[in-house]
Design an enzyme around this catalytic site. Sequence first.
Site, PDB file in Angstrom:
ATOM      1  N   GLN A  90     -29.250 -60.328 116.744  1.00 54.67           N
ATOM      2  CA  GLN A  90     -28.479 -59.303 116.028  1.00 54.67           C
ATOM      3  C   GLN A  90     -26.980 -59.658 116.023  1.00 54.67           C
ATOM      4  O   GLN A  90     -26.663 -60.838 116.016  1.00 54.67           O
ATOM      5  CB  GLN A  90     -28.739 -57.902 116.609  1.00 54.67           C
ATOM      6  CG  GLN A  90     -30.159 -57.380 116.367  1.00 54.67           C
ATOM      7  CD  GLN A  90     -31.128 -57.779 117.445  1.00 54.67           C
ATOM      8  OE1 GLN A  90     -30.806 -57.775 118.609  1.00 54.67           O
ATOM      9  NE2 GLN A  90     -32.333 -58.137 117.066  1.00 54.67           N
ATOM     10  N   ARG A 108     -31.395 -57.394 101.919  1.00 61.65           N
ATOM     11  CA  ARG A 108     -30.213 -57.050 102.731  1.00 61.65           C
ATOM     12  C   ARG A 108     -29.120 -56.462 101.850  1.00 61.65           C
ATOM     13  O   ARG A 108     -28.977 -56.857 100.687  1.00 61.65           O
ATOM     14  CB  ARG A 108     -29.699 -58.289 103.453  1.00 61.65           C
ATOM     15  CG  ARG A 108     -30.701 -58.808 104.459  1.00 61.65           C
ATOM     16  CD  ARG A 108     -30.196 -60.049 105.187  1.00 61.65           C
ATOM     17  NE  ARG A 108     -31.228 -60.535 106.084  1.00 61.65           N
ATOM     18  CZ  ARG A 108     -31.509 -61.821 106.293  1.00 61.65           C
ATOM     19  NH1 ARG A 108     -30.818 -62.765 105.688  1.00 61.65           N
ATOM     20  NH2 ARG A 108     -32.457 -62.174 107.127  1.00 61.65           N
ATOM     21  N   GLY A 143     -35.285 -62.493 114.082  1.00 61.98           N
ATOM     22  CA  GLY A 143     -36.132 -63.500 113.460  1.00 61.98           C
ATOM     23  C   GLY A 143     -35.311 -64.659 112.945  1.00 61.98           C
ATOM     24  O   GLY A 143     -34.236 -64.462 112.393  1.00 61.98           O
ATOM     25  N   HIS A 144     -35.787 -65.862 113.184  1.00 63.69           N
ATOM     26  CA  HIS A 144     -35.136 -67.041 112.616  1.00 63.69           C
ATOM     27  C   HIS A 144     -36.156 -67.751 111.757  1.00 63.69           C
ATOM     28  O   HIS A 144     -37.304 -67.885 112.174  1.00 63.69           O
ATOM     29  CB  HIS A 144     -34.803 -68.098 113.672  1.00 63.69           C
ATOM     30  CG  HIS A 144     -33.927 -67.645 114.745  1.00 63.69           C
ATOM     31  ND1 HIS A 144     -32.823 -66.886 114.540  1.00 63.69           N
ATOM     32  CD2 HIS A 144     -33.962 -67.905 116.074  1.00 63.69           C
ATOM     33  CE1 HIS A 144     -32.225 -66.684 115.691  1.00 63.69           C
ATOM     34  NE2 HIS A 144     -32.900 -67.284 116.642  1.00 63.69           N
ATOM     35  N   LYS A 173     -27.405 -67.597 113.180  1.00 62.94           N
ATOM     36  CA  LYS A 173     -27.247 -68.093 114.564  1.00 62.94           C
ATOM     37  C   LYS A 173     -28.300 -69.133 114.903  1.00 62.94           C
ATOM     38  O   LYS A 173     -28.021 -70.094 115.602  1.00 62.94           O
ATOM     39  CB  LYS A 173     -27.338 -66.934 115.565  1.00 62.94           C
ATOM     40  CG  LYS A 173     -26.220 -65.915 115.403  1.00 62.94           C
ATOM     41  CD  LYS A 173     -26.399 -64.736 116.316  1.00 62.94           C
ATOM     42  CE  LYS A 173     -27.571 -63.863 115.962  1.00 62.94           C
ATOM     43  NZ  LYS A 173     -27.458 -63.122 114.702  1.00 62.94           N
ATOM     44  N   ASP A 188     -28.059 -61.609 111.279  1.00 63.67           N
ATOM     45  CA  ASP A 188     -28.468 -62.489 110.184  1.00 63.67           C
ATOM     46  C   ASP A 188     -27.355 -63.416 109.716  1.00 63.67           C
ATOM     47  O   ASP A 188     -27.290 -63.769 108.537  1.00 63.67           O
ATOM     48  CB  ASP A 188     -28.995 -61.673 108.979  1.00 63.67           C
ATOM     49  CG  ASP A 188     -30.084 -60.713 109.388  1.00 63.67           C
ATOM     50  OD1 ASP A 188     -30.983 -61.154 110.118  1.00 63.67           O
ATOM     51  OD2 ASP A 188     -30.025 -59.541 109.000  1.00 63.67           O
TER      52      ASP A 188
HETATM   53  P1  IMP Z   1     -33.953 -51.857 115.836  1.00 62.35           P
HETATM   54  O1  IMP Z   1     -33.305 -52.982 116.530  1.00 62.35           O
HETATM   55  O2  IMP Z   1     -35.308 -52.195 115.268  1.00 62.35           O
HETATM   56  O3  IMP Z   1     -33.988 -50.599 116.665  1.00 62.35           O
HETATM   57  O4  IMP Z   1     -33.058 -51.488 114.556  1.00 62.35           O
HETATM   58  C1  IMP Z   1     -31.754 -50.929 114.673  1.00 62.35           C
HETATM   59  C2  IMP Z   1     -30.819 -51.513 113.617  1.00 62.35           C
HETATM   60  O5  IMP Z   1     -30.608 -52.886 113.885  1.00 62.35           O
HETATM   61  C3  IMP Z   1     -31.361 -51.435 112.188  1.00 62.35           C
HETATM   62  O6  IMP Z   1     -30.259 -51.266 111.322  1.00 62.35           O
HETATM   63  C4  IMP Z   1     -31.967 -52.811 111.993  1.00 62.35           C
HETATM   64  O7  IMP Z   1     -32.045 -53.166 110.624  1.00 62.35           O
HETATM   65  C5  IMP Z   1     -30.963 -53.662 112.737  1.00 62.35           C
HETATM   66  N1  IMP Z   1     -31.513 -54.944 113.216  1.00 62.35           N
HETATM   67  C6  IMP Z   1     -32.342 -55.158 114.253  1.00 62.35           C
HETATM   68  N2  IMP Z   1     -32.614 -56.462 114.408  1.00 62.35           N
HETATM   69  C7  IMP Z   1     -31.926 -57.103 113.461  1.00 62.35           C
HETATM   70  C8  IMP Z   1     -31.758 -58.496 113.129  1.00 62.35           C
HETATM   71  O8  IMP Z   1     -32.291 -59.404 113.753  1.00 62.35           O
HETATM   72  N3  IMP Z   1     -30.931 -58.747 112.083  1.00 62.35           N
HETATM   73  C9  IMP Z   1     -30.280 -57.770 111.402  1.00 62.35           C
HETATM   74  N4  IMP Z   1     -30.409 -56.488 111.671  1.00 62.35           N
HETATM   75  C10 IMP Z   1     -31.214 -56.145 112.696  1.00 62.35           C
END
Ligand code: IMP
Length: 433
Positions: free
Chosen positions: A222, A303, A40-41, A16, A13
């Site tokens: 991520q 967040r 997500g953007h 990017k 977040d």
């Molecule tokens: P997962 O990717 O859904 O398995 O989540 C694993 C961890 O990555 C959790 O802490 C999520 O909140 C975090 N996470 C996954 N995708 C994002 C993103 O796009 N932005 C921020 N955190 C993310």
Amino acid sequence: MSTLVVVGAQWGDEGKGKVTDVLAASVDVVVRYQGGPNAGHTLVVKGEKYKLHQVPAGILHGKECVIGNGVVLDPKTFLEELEGLRKRGVPVDRIHLSHAAHVIFPYHQRLDELEEERRGSQRLGTTGRGIGPAYSDKVARMGIRVADLLRPETLKAKLSRNLEQLNHLLEHVYGVEGYRLEDLLELYTGYGEALRPFVTDTAQFLNKAIAQGARVLFEGAQGTMLDLDHGTYPYVTSSYPTAGGACLGSGVGPTRIDAAMGVAKAYTSRVGDGPFPTELKDEIGDYIREKGGEYGTTTGRPRRIGWLDTVVLRHSKLVSGLTSLALNHLDTLTGLHPVKIAVGYRIRGEVWESLPLHMEDLFEAEPIYEELEGWAEMPSALSSFEDLPPQAQRYVKRVEELSGLPVSMVSVGPGREATLVRFDPFAAAPATR
Ligand code: IMP
């Protein structure tokens, strides 16, 4: 210089999508190399708001967009995203989907939920999109890839083998209902037909484009601290957001990558559980959350917020070989005085300037802060670095010193006019910085 990897330098977040959006005009191809609909953007182009989860932001600029083999694809949400774009007149025929990307099934999402419930207080705070279970199947060599959806007989064989094992787990371990082969087969054969026009060998496509001199931007989802190997394991996602992941997830070798830019906010945020040494659980954190609009694009979760952590930035530089940094959301700190930057941690009396070996020690790490003078106002557009208030200029310079990275881009707001490109991040940093 024609290839650049854009990596989240914190916990995701960092903005990017916005950085890609600014650079998109000068690139030919944008590539997603890992993750799935957990990312997500939100982009605002010509006053229109777009929410993208799996399609690279480059699509809004008419660029070639690649979804690489390292991605886990949810066909349902992907096709919905395409439909949404088509309806608004955005052509989608430049999307190239890897035949080798793995596919998310409804049972992956179900398992994601069930596993989180089972973890109880040790939960990871996943996005619930089935990411971990889909990558688990890939590593266990029982995953179903995009190419399999194009051949009903292959899909049937793989799915029936998987369901045998999975339904046993669901019914006998979790005590919930299993899935019917016919239902999934019909649904996913249909998805296969809808995806067919986009499916190709994207490694071939990309290497050819690079050989012909195309400018290619690899857009990580991520961030470094959520990387399966280099993040705060096990509080991570199940893929490789770091720059090396761009090679694995696209089939472009490391000798073809020219530069890697980290993207950070002027503070830190994190969604999900896990250690966060500079977290602010006070009114300053609330101030930044509200001012910065810090709510998840995918899940809407508030967040967690903290001061900028340069231990994290140095780690990101190290493990991705970053060549520059984009610093976003400088405007969000406006009005705070002093502003703080973590330069190290104290863990049980010992000073650490890099991450400790035991991840659990991070839960008790006390940040060592440096305080800088804040700024009271910020312009909404930037045409030169000197447009920033002097205190903000000092802040950026201090971030450069502490992270060891030249700041190639600075931004003070969501619009393109609010982003200053100090030097081309595709190029090596000027020696003077
Ligand atoms: P997962 O990717 O859904 O398995 O989540 C694993 C961890 O990555 C959790 O802490 C999520 O909140 C975090 N996470 C996954 N995708 C994002 C993103 O796009 N932005 C921020 N955190 C993310």
